[in-house]
Design an enzyme around this catalytic site. Structure first.
Site, mmCIF file in Angstrom:
data_model
loop_
_atom_site.group_PDB
_atom_site.id
_atom_site.type_symbol
_atom_site.label_atom_id
_atom_site.label_comp_id
_atom_site.label_asym_id
_atom_site.label_seq_id
_atom_site.Cartn_x
_atom_site.Cartn_y
_atom_site.Cartn_z
ATOM 1 N N HIS A 40 0.838 -1.206 0.000
ATOM 2 C CA HIS A 40 0.000 0.000 0.000
ATOM 3 C C HIS A 40 0.873 1.256 0.000
ATOM 4 C CE1 HIS A 40 -2.841 -2.891 2.082
ATOM 5 N NE2 HIS A 40 -3.621 -2.397 1.153
ATOM 6 N N GLU A 151 -1.503 -3.751 -9.092
ATOM 7 C CA GLU A 151 -1.675 -4.774 -10.137
ATOM 8 C C GLU A 151 -1.862 -6.168 -9.554
ATOM 9 O OE1 GLU A 151 1.576 -4.545 -12.887
ATOM 10 O OE2 GLU A 151 0.572 -3.022 -14.092
#
Ligand code: PAF
Length: 283
Positions: A40, A151
């Site tokens: 993150h 992704e």
């Protein structure tokens, strides 16, 4: 290191955003469900390079969990999440209350077709409806210039790109590369469910995946290579496999056999010690 502003209401969120807009600042947005890890934070760092101000949200979204999944037990670690966001240079953290996101009268659903079909949807049929709904609401509320998604959730990223294009949202969607640990395991909030033994087993997946992609790239038949990868996962101690599949990198149209003829992605979902892992790579 400056502390990010924490906002919990739409009014405070909009107030902050309007103030920045008034100064001509651009805004990048990183939606999360909390339980933050380096993956993150890599999105936050990319966001910082992409715009003048960065907003992250923390919201464990109930509509993307099916009954029996881990919504109740999903790690909620707000204090340490905010500290991590501060260290990565995030400017504002939006933490909406459950009731403010879905009130008792909520009756709207969003269903994305095409890229949202197959793969995850075969195993979590309502997942992308929940993601599409919450992401639409968050994007409408934050109204950023750019929104960044990892992704690792490749089909989610493709679904959000489709959704934003189809609903004419003036927001650039950016995909960020998968962050991995020193053994190549894709970082995930759910990795914290593993004990040491589980973690070691889990780490077999990325090696098997990259080997499989290499074989396919080298001309091996897709069905033969993916069958071999499935066998290797089971041998490595995985208890079940949802899919090991090659798909077109853009349309996510599945390629079951033969050789790859266009940019493709190898996508895997498999179960290890009670944890469902997903991963993917270019072929
Ligand atoms: O990828 C996630 O963490 C979630 O699916 C998202 C995009 C924050 C929506 O709840």
């Amino acid at each position: 290191m400056s502390e990010p502003v924490i906002v919990r209401t739409q009014r405070d969120l909009r107030g902050g955003v309007w103030e920045w807009r008034g100064y001509g600042k651009t805004i990048a947005f990183v939606p999360t469900m909390g339980a933050l890890h380096e993956g993150h934070l890599s999105l936050i760092k990319l966001a910082k390079k992409s715009a003048d101000r960065v907003i992250a949200s923390i919201f464990v979204n109930p509509t993307q969990f099916a009954p029996g999944e881990d919504f109740e037990s999903y790690p909620r670690t707000e204090k340490s999440d905010v500290a991590k966001l501060a260290s990565a240079g995030c400017d504002m953290v939006y933490i909406p209350r459950q009731g403010s996101m879905y009130n008792a009268h909520h009756a709207t659903q969003i269903k994305v077709g095409g890229v949202a079909e197959n793969l995850e949807t075969d195993h979590r049929p309502t997942f992308f409806e929940g993601v599409a709904l919450v992401v639409t609401k968050l994007l409408n509320r934050v109204a950023p210039d750019i929104a960044i998604f990892g992704e690792k959730d490749y089909q989610q990223l493709a679904t959000i790109r489709r959704l934003v294009a189809d609903l004419d949202m003036p927001i650039k969607i950016v995909g960020a590369p998968i962050a991995r640990d020193d053994h190549g395991l894709a970082l995930s909030s759910r990795n914290q469910y593993f004990d040491v033994n589980g973690l070691n087993k889990a780490r077999a997946l990325n090696k098997i995946m990259f080997d499989c992609a290499k074989q396919i790239r080298g001309g091996q038949d897709i069905a033969k290579a993916t069958d071999k990868a499935k066998h290797e996962l089971l041998t490595a101690g995985y208890s079940g496999i949802d899919y090991v599949t090659v798909a077109c990198a853009n349309s996510l149209e599945l390629a079951h056999s033969g050789q790859v003829s266009k940019p493709s992605r190898l996508l895997i979902a498999a179960h290890c010690e009670g944890v469902r892992l997903i991963d993917n790579c270019a072929v």
